[in-house]
Design a protein around this motif. Structure first.
Motif, PDB file in Angstrom:
ATOM      1  N   GLY A   1       5.273  10.797  28.180  1.00  0.00           N
ATOM      2  CA  GLY A   1       5.605  10.979  26.767  1.00  0.00           C
ATOM      3  C   GLY A   1       4.364  11.027  25.900  1.00  0.00           C
ATOM      4  N   PHE A   2       3.411  10.145  26.197  1.00  0.00           N
ATOM      5  CA  PHE A   2       2.151  10.120  25.447  1.00  0.00           C
ATOM      6  C   PHE A   2       1.395  11.439  25.607  1.00  0.00           C
ATOM      7  CE2 PHE A   2      -2.436   9.206  25.405  1.00  0.00           C
ATOM      8  CZ  PHE A   2      -2.569   8.830  24.082  1.00  0.00           C
ATOM      9  N   ILE A   3       1.337  11.945  26.831  1.00  0.00           N
ATOM     10  CA  ILE A   3       0.646  13.220  27.084  1.00  0.00           C
ATOM     11  C   ILE A   3       1.367  14.358  26.374  1.00  0.00           C
ATOM     12  CG2 ILE A   3       0.106  14.933  28.880  1.00  0.00           C
ATOM     13  CD1 ILE A   3      -1.920  12.656  28.721  1.00  0.00           C
ATOM     14  N   LYS A   4       2.692  14.364  26.405  1.00  0.00           N
ATOM     15  CA  LYS A   4       3.465  15.412  25.731  1.00  0.00           C
ATOM     16  C   LYS A   4       3.194  15.393  24.223  1.00  0.00           C
ATOM     17  CE  LYS A   4       5.915  17.897  27.475  1.00  0.00           C
ATOM     18  NZ  LYS A   4       5.510  19.187  28.030  1.00  0.00           N
ATOM     19  N   VAL A   5       3.207  14.205  23.624  1.00  0.00           N
ATOM     20  CA  VAL A   5       2.909  14.085  22.192  1.00  0.00           C
ATOM     21  C   VAL A   5       1.472  14.550  21.929  1.00  0.00           C
ATOM     22  CG1 VAL A   5       2.542  12.422  20.314  1.00  0.00           C
ATOM     23  CG2 VAL A   5       4.610  12.291  21.723  1.00  0.00           C
ATOM     24  N   SER A   6       0.544  14.171  22.793  1.00  0.00           N
ATOM     25  CA  SER A   6      -0.849  14.588  22.632  1.00  0.00           C
ATOM     26  C   SER A   6      -0.987  16.101  22.692  1.00  0.00           C
ATOM     27  CB  SER A   6      -1.728  13.952  23.715  1.00  0.00           C
ATOM     28  OG  SER A   6      -1.739  12.553  23.584  1.00  0.00           O
ATOM     29  N   GLU A   7      -0.241  16.735  23.601  1.00  0.00           N
ATOM     30  CA  GLU A   7      -0.283  18.197  23.695  1.00  0.00           C
ATOM     31  C   GLU A   7       0.224  18.837  22.405  1.00  0.00           C
ATOM     32  OE1 GLU A   7       2.010  18.757  27.249  1.00  0.00           O
ATOM     33  OE2 GLU A   7       0.218  18.719  28.532  1.00  0.00           O
ATOM     34  N   TYR A   8       1.312  18.296  21.850  1.00  0.00           N
ATOM     35  CA  TYR A   8       1.835  18.817  20.581  1.00  0.00           C
ATOM     36  C   TYR A   8       0.830  18.611  19.450  1.00  0.00           C
ATOM     37  CZ  TYR A   8       6.475  19.536  22.614  1.00  0.00           C
ATOM     38  OH  TYR A   8       7.523  19.959  23.379  1.00  0.00           O
ATOM     39  N   VAL A   9       0.220  17.441  19.399  1.00  0.00           N
ATOM     40  CA  VAL A   9      -0.772  17.166  18.362  1.00  0.00           C
ATOM     41  C   VAL A   9      -1.951  18.131  18.492  1.00  0.00           C
ATOM     42  CG1 VAL A   9      -2.472  15.460  17.541  1.00  0.00           C
ATOM     43  CG2 VAL A   9      -0.116  14.755  18.028  1.00  0.00           C
ATOM     44  N   ALA A  10      -2.434  18.340  19.706  1.00  0.00           N
ATOM     45  CA  ALA A  10      -3.541  19.276  19.919  1.00  0.00           C
ATOM     46  C   ALA A  10      -3.151  20.688  19.488  1.00  0.00           C
ATOM     47  CB  ALA A  10      -3.985  19.262  21.377  1.00  0.00           C
TER      48      ALA A  10
ATOM     49  N   PHE B   1     -12.763  18.342  15.962  1.00  0.00           N
ATOM     50  CA  PHE B   1     -13.296  17.226  16.737  1.00  0.00           C
ATOM     51  C   PHE B   1     -12.156  16.477  17.425  1.00  0.00           C
ATOM     52  CE2 PHE B   1     -15.673  13.189  17.199  1.00  0.00           C
ATOM     53  CZ  PHE B   1     -16.889  13.683  17.653  1.00  0.00           C
ATOM     54  N   TRP B   2     -11.126  16.142  16.646  1.00  0.00           N
ATOM     55  CA  TRP B   2      -9.956  15.469  17.220  1.00  0.00           C
ATOM     56  C   TRP B   2      -9.271  16.357  18.259  1.00  0.00           C
ATOM     57  CZ3 TRP B   2      -7.293  10.845  17.038  1.00  0.00           C
ATOM     58  CH2 TRP B   2      -7.911   9.851  16.305  1.00  0.00           C
ATOM     59  N   MET B   3      -9.115  17.635  17.933  1.00  0.00           N
ATOM     60  CA  MET B   3      -8.457  18.564  18.852  1.00  0.00           C
ATOM     61  C   MET B   3      -9.213  18.619  20.184  1.00  0.00           C
ATOM     62  SD  MET B   3      -7.932  22.656  18.315  1.00  0.00           S
ATOM     63  CE  MET B   3      -9.689  22.919  18.358  1.00  0.00           C
TER      64      MET B   3
ATOM     65  N   PHE C   1     -11.333  16.409  21.604  1.00  0.00           N
ATOM     66  CA  PHE C   1     -11.327  15.190  22.411  1.00  0.00           C
ATOM     67  C   PHE C   1      -9.922  14.789  22.875  1.00  0.00           C
ATOM     68  CE2 PHE C   1     -15.616  14.981  20.782  1.00  0.00           C
ATOM     69  CZ  PHE C   1     -16.301  14.683  21.943  1.00  0.00           C
ATOM     70  N   ILE C   2      -8.895  15.196  22.148  1.00  0.00           N
ATOM     71  CA  ILE C   2      -7.536  15.034  22.680  1.00  0.00           C
ATOM     72  C   ILE C   2      -7.386  15.928  23.901  1.00  0.00           C
ATOM     73  CG2 ILE C   2      -5.095  15.524  22.234  1.00  0.00           C
ATOM     74  CD1 ILE C   2      -5.588  14.589  19.328  1.00  0.00           C
ATOM     75  N   GLY C   3      -7.871  17.151  23.789  1.00  0.00           N
ATOM     76  CA  GLY C   3      -7.837  18.079  24.928  1.00  0.00           C
ATOM     77  C   GLY C   3      -8.632  17.563  26.117  1.00  0.00           C
ATOM     78  N   ALA C   4      -9.710  16.832  25.846  1.00  0.00           N
ATOM     79  CA  ALA C   4     -10.539  16.304  26.935  1.00  0.00           C
ATOM     80  C   ALA C   4      -9.781  15.290  27.775  1.00  0.00           C
ATOM     81  CB  ALA C   4     -11.816  15.685  26.366  1.00  0.00           C
ATOM     82  N   TYR C   5      -9.064  14.357  27.125  1.00  0.00           N
ATOM     83  CA  TYR C   5      -8.340  13.381  27.952  1.00  0.00           C
ATOM     84  C   TYR C   5      -7.098  13.995  28.589  1.00  0.00           C
ATOM     85  CZ  TYR C   5      -5.168  11.886  24.064  1.00  0.00           C
ATOM     86  OH  TYR C   5      -4.245  11.808  23.057  1.00  0.00           O
TER      87      TYR C   5
ATOM     88  N   TRP D   1     -13.107   7.636  10.769  1.00  0.00           N
ATOM     89  CA  TRP D   1     -11.822   8.301  10.995  1.00  0.00           C
ATOM     90  C   TRP D   1     -11.996   9.471  11.955  1.00  0.00           C
ATOM     91  CZ3 TRP D   1      -9.467   8.948   5.414  1.00  0.00           C
ATOM     92  CH2 TRP D   1      -9.209   7.693   4.880  1.00  0.00           C
ATOM     93  N   ILE D   2     -13.099  10.176  11.820  1.00  0.00           N
ATOM     94  CA  ILE D   2     -13.362  11.321  12.697  1.00  0.00           C
ATOM     95  C   ILE D   2     -13.757  10.831  14.083  1.00  0.00           C
ATOM     96  CG2 ILE D   2     -14.817  13.354  13.073  1.00  0.00           C
ATOM     97  CD1 ILE D   2     -15.223  13.399   9.984  1.00  0.00           C
ATOM     98  N   HIS D   3     -14.648   9.859  14.127  1.00  0.00           N
ATOM     99  CA  HIS D   3     -15.224   9.421  15.401  1.00  0.00           C
ATOM    100  C   HIS D   3     -14.345   8.451  16.187  1.00  0.00           C
ATOM    101  CE1 HIS D   3     -19.217  10.496  13.299  1.00  0.00           C
ATOM    102  NE2 HIS D   3     -18.713  11.556  13.905  1.00  0.00           N
ATOM    103  N   ALA D   4     -13.241   8.000  15.603  1.00  0.00           N
ATOM    104  CA  ALA D   4     -12.351   7.064  16.303  1.00  0.00           C
ATOM    105  C   ALA D   4     -11.758   7.670  17.568  1.00  0.00           C
ATOM    106  CB  ALA D   4     -11.229   6.611  15.373  1.00  0.00           C
TER     107      ALA D   4
END
Length: 185
Positions: free
Chosen positions: A13-22, A59-61, A63-67, A136-139
């Motif tokens: 579920g976390f990965i699915k949400v992360s994919e949507y966020v990215a 930046f967020w996009m 590093f979300i993609g990286a994990y 906020w960016i680097h978190a």
């Protein structure tokens, strides 16, 4: 008590949400670039601070993609050496070496990114144009690298099990199949 199936469901579920966020972040970046170009070339006006916003979102996009890529074990890699190996066990050992090196790198990057984020927080660093905290960016940095460590450890465990199972024969006399987790990839 939390079972492995429950943890897997939470992680999926976390990965699915992360994919949507990215995906949403990439759409926002694209829309902002188009709007920026449209304002500049059609209306001959500026979108001040566009670079700052686009870079923060990208930046967020990234590093979300990286994990996510670490979770899927789909990072770009040069597998010239692995391709020359003949046995599945040899390939699995080479993969374990690659994963070990990755874990060391991710571990160091987790520590360094936490130090970087702490520096931003202690120094109250802010962005130039919109003046919001750079923390906020680097978190996303320690989050991304810590998750990459966890996913790399999971891949290492799977690979050790694969190495252990290589060469075993099942009742039919054929080599034991890949791990159940790897069959779904």
């Amino acid at each position: 008590r939390c079972s492995m199936k429950t943890l897997k469901k939470i992680n999926d579920g976390f990965i699915k949400v992360s994919e949507y966020v990215a995906f949403v972040l990439s759409a926002i970046v694209c829309a902002m670039i188009v709007w920026w170009a449209f304002k500049r070339y059609v209306f001959a006006s500026e979108f001040y601070g566009a670079e700052e916003l686009i870079l923060a979102i990208a930046f967020w996009m990234y590093f979300i993609g990286a994990y996510i890529a670490t979770h899927e074990d789909s990072h770009i890699s040069a597998d010239l050496f692995t391709g020359m190996l003949k046995t599945q066990k040899g390939k699995a050992i080479a993969k374990l070496i690659r994963l070990t090196i990755s874990l060391v790198a991710f571990g160091m990057l987790t520590w360094l990114s936490w130090e970087f984020l702490s520096f931003d927080i202690v120094r109250h660093k802010i962005t130039v144009m919109y003046r919001f905290p750079q923390a906020w960016i680097h978190a996303v940095l320690p989050l991304s690298f810590a998750l990459s460590c966890i996913y790399t450890i999971a891949h290492m465990v799977d690979t050790v099990i694969e190495i252990h199972n290589c060469g075993r024969k099942d009742e039919s006399g054929s080599d034991q199949a890949a791990l159940p987790d790897q069959e779904n990839k």
